[in-house]
Design a protein around this motif. Structure first.
Motif, PDB file in Angstrom:
ATOM      1  N   LYS A 270      22.192  43.597 -37.651  1.00 62.81           N
ATOM      2  CA  LYS A 270      21.669  43.351 -36.313  1.00 62.81           C
ATOM      3  C   LYS A 270      20.203  42.957 -36.447  1.00 62.81           C
ATOM      4  N   PHE A 271      19.832  41.816 -35.885  1.00 64.76           N
ATOM      5  CA  PHE A 271      18.477  41.317 -36.065  1.00 64.76           C
ATOM      6  C   PHE A 271      17.817  41.040 -34.723  1.00 64.76           C
ATOM      7  N   VAL A 272      16.526  40.695 -34.798  1.00 65.05           N
ATOM      8  CA  VAL A 272      15.717  40.439 -33.607  1.00 65.05           C
ATOM      9  C   VAL A 272      15.089  39.058 -33.750  1.00 65.05           C
ATOM     10  N   ILE A 273      15.041  38.311 -32.655  1.00 64.90           N
ATOM     11  CA  ILE A 273      14.364  37.012 -32.641  1.00 64.90           C
ATOM     12  C   ILE A 273      13.527  36.896 -31.373  1.00 64.90           C
ATOM     13  N   SER A 274      12.649  35.926 -31.380  1.00 64.12           N
ATOM     14  CA  SER A 274      11.834  35.630 -30.210  1.00 64.12           C
ATOM     15  C   SER A 274      12.526  34.584 -29.328  1.00 64.12           C
ATOM     16  N   GLN A 275      12.265  34.645 -28.044  1.00 64.99           N
ATOM     17  CA  GLN A 275      12.772  33.617 -27.139  1.00 64.99           C
ATOM     18  C   GLN A 275      12.291  32.238 -27.580  1.00 64.99           C
ATOM     19  N   LYS A 276      11.102  32.175 -28.149  1.00 63.83           N
ATOM     20  CA  LYS A 276      10.562  30.898 -28.631  1.00 63.83           C
ATOM     21  C   LYS A 276      11.452  30.302 -29.714  1.00 63.83           C
ATOM     22  N   THR A 277      12.093  31.137 -30.537  1.00 61.87           N
ATOM     23  CA  THR A 277      13.019  30.635 -31.554  1.00 61.87           C
ATOM     24  C   THR A 277      14.213  29.947 -30.908  1.00 61.87           C
TER      25      THR A 277
ATOM     26  N   ASP B 165      12.194  34.616 -38.016  1.00 62.84           N
ATOM     27  CA  ASP B 165      11.591  33.482 -37.328  1.00 62.84           C
ATOM     28  C   ASP B 165      12.566  32.314 -37.398  1.00 62.84           C
ATOM     29  N   THR B 166      12.178  31.175 -36.878  1.00 62.72           N
ATOM     30  CA  THR B 166      13.119  30.061 -36.722  1.00 62.72           C
ATOM     31  C   THR B 166      13.631  29.543 -38.055  1.00 62.72           C
ATOM     32  N   ASN B 167      12.734  29.305 -39.019  1.00 59.12           N
ATOM     33  CA  ASN B 167      13.212  28.722 -40.280  1.00 59.12           C
ATOM     34  C   ASN B 167      14.056  29.713 -41.073  1.00 59.12           C
ATOM     35  N   ALA B 168      13.741  31.010 -40.975  1.00 58.06           N
ATOM     36  CA  ALA B 168      14.573  32.003 -41.659  1.00 58.06           C
ATOM     37  C   ALA B 168      15.986  32.005 -41.084  1.00 58.06           C
ATOM     38  N   LEU B 169      16.085  31.914 -39.768  1.00 62.30           N
ATOM     39  CA  LEU B 169      17.392  31.887 -39.122  1.00 62.30           C
ATOM     40  C   LEU B 169      18.165  30.638 -39.529  1.00 62.30           C
ATOM     41  N   LEU B 170      17.481  29.504 -39.593  1.00 61.25           N
ATOM     42  CA  LEU B 170      18.136  28.264 -40.016  1.00 61.25           C
ATOM     43  C   LEU B 170      18.591  28.340 -41.471  1.00 61.25           C
ATOM     44  N   ASN B 171      17.801  28.966 -42.312  1.00 62.26           N
ATOM     45  CA  ASN B 171      18.149  29.055 -43.737  1.00 62.26           C
ATOM     46  C   ASN B 171      19.260  30.060 -44.015  1.00 62.26           C
ATOM     47  N   LEU B 172      19.252  31.168 -43.305  1.00 61.72           N
ATOM     48  CA  LEU B 172      20.243  32.211 -43.561  1.00 61.72           C
ATOM     49  C   LEU B 172      21.614  31.872 -42.995  1.00 61.72           C
ATOM     50  N   GLN B 173      21.635  31.179 -41.856  1.00 64.24           N
ATOM     51  CA  GLN B 173      22.896  30.833 -41.191  1.00 64.24           C
ATOM     52  C   GLN B 173      23.756  32.086 -40.980  1.00 64.24           C
ATOM     53  N   SER B 174      25.018  32.063 -41.349  1.00 64.40           N
ATOM     54  CA  SER B 174      25.930  33.172 -41.046  1.00 64.40           C
ATOM     55  C   SER B 174      25.523  34.471 -41.745  1.00 64.40           C
TER      56      SER B 174
END
Length: 410
Positions: A23-30, A8-17
């Protein structure tokens, strides 16, 4: 089963590089939320910086999939009687994707965790729970030290001082100033004791001896009767199976154990096509996965001979729950393909007079599930320093000069 990580959005922001290791999956909303955060007047500078940074990484990479906000996703929200909020859109996208491909949802948001786990019933983790096989160099089972003549003298005069902050059962490789190895020691809680291993001369393998300093330590660890959980890690061809099998068979020959029970999680090689249903009895089904054992027993015929003698048996990981295994070396090869729960299950099977031996290469995990929840790595990190635990990381490929060339492809 291959799992993908859904962020989700905050996980992506926290993990960064770090997110791009898999290979991961995200929502268009993110994607929409990240663009919104970049220009928001209500977000602090640190969050906006993270959003700009992750936007650049996403623009430069193709190592992810985006789930569009389609009518199918909108229908899922309605079917679960949820409001059409950004969080629900993201998690409904995960639910839709999970219907065809297995995922693990990653989020640090408490509400998202609740919705993911309790409403959509999806496997869910926080970013701190992801074990992306990192920090491999924090503990190797030994320290390699180079000492001057003065330091060498001081060391042997103060052998009972833990001057290198060694954990219990941690080894020292001691070199003199020109790099030559002159001694090996092990911290036993009271002093740096000398090693007491012996070279192997067995009926089956003949004479076996260590080929490099790390293998010396592995010999000593494997022959130590006080340690009942033993792990060797290392790259391909470093001798993990060879050392363990040779030492295990010798201990069985000497009457220290009754038999070796080879346990394997039947996971195929990553990105290799499965060959389909395997016919035959249990032995026939497990044989392809037991070949690392057979290779060191003279092939299939050697394995069958040992099984007929009753000194070797093979078993599927899924069939050992509830067992009480006595006077046996429970031997697990390719243990990088185990979760923490798998390792806990194996430890719980160790009965009176038994020991658990595991080996693996952290870089050869064959599913994202094991890269995110690696039982072998968890065991090393959690058990290091326990009096019943021993671990050695092997460094050098000894199989052949050709096998060592695999490193050139990294």
């Amino acid at each position: 089963m291959e799992y993908k990580l859904f962020l989700d959005t905050n996980a992506l922001l926290n993990l960064q590089s770090a997110a791009f290791k898999e290979k991961f999956v995200i929502s268009q909303k993110t994607l929409e939320e990240i663009e919104s955060i970049k220009t928001s007047g209500h977000k602090d500078g640190d969050v906006k910086y993270k959003a700009r940074s992750i936007a650049r990484l996403l623009d430069q990479s193709e190592n992810y999939e985006v789930i569009a906000y389609t009518p199918e996703v909108r229908k899922i929200i309605n079917d679960f009687t949820l409001d059409e909020t950004p969080d629900n859109i993201i998690l409904a996208s995960a639910y839709w994707y999970n219907q065809s491909s297995s995922i693990i949802v990653c989020t640090d948001d408490l509400n998202c965790k609740f919705i993911s786990k309790n409403i959509f019933k999806l496997p869910t983790k926080g970013t701190q729970e992801l074990n992306l096989v990192k920090n491999l160099d924090e503990y190797t089972g030994y320290k390699d030290v180079t000492l001057s003549d003065e330091e060498m003298s001081y060391f042997y005069l103060h052998i009972n001082e833990n001057m290198y902050d060694s954990l219990l059962n941690e080894y020292l490789i001691i070199r003199k100033s020109d790099g030559e190895v002159v001694d090996y020691r092990k911290w036993n809680g009271e002093e740096y004791s000398a090693l007491s291993y012996k070279q192997i001369k067995s009926n089956f393998n003949g004479r076996v001896k260590p080929r490099n300093p790390q293998q010396v330590l592995a010999f000593d660890m494997l022959q130590n009767s006080n340690e009942t959980i033993k792990i060797i890690s290392g790259k391909f061809g470093s001798g993990k199976d060879f050392l363990m099998i040779a030492n295990a068979l010798k201990l069985i020959e000497d009457g220290k154990f009754d038999k070796l029970l080879y346990v394997r999680n039947t996971i195929g090689v990553k990105d290799a096509e499965e060959i389909g249903y395997l016919p035959g009895d249990k032995f026939s089904k497990l044989l392809p996965f037991a070949m690392p054992l057979a290779d060191h027993l003279g092939g299939e015929s050697g394995l069958e001979l040992k099984m007929m003698e009753g000194t070797v048996d093979i078993e599927h990981l899924g069939y050992i729950r509830g067992r009480d295994i006595k006077n046996t070396i429970i031997y697990v090869s390719e243990a990088e393909n185990l979760t923490k729960e798998h390792v806990q299950l194996l430890i719980g099977r160790v009965g009176e007079g038994s020991a658990l031996w595991m080996n693996g290469d952290f870089k050869q995990t064959d599913s994202a599930l094991f890269r995110m929840n690696n039982g072998l790595l968890s065991a090393v990190q959690k058990l290091a320093g326990n009096e019943k635990f021993g671990y050695v990381q092997l460094l050098k490929t000894e199989r052949s000069e050709t096998a060592a060339m695999a490193d050139l492809l990294d």
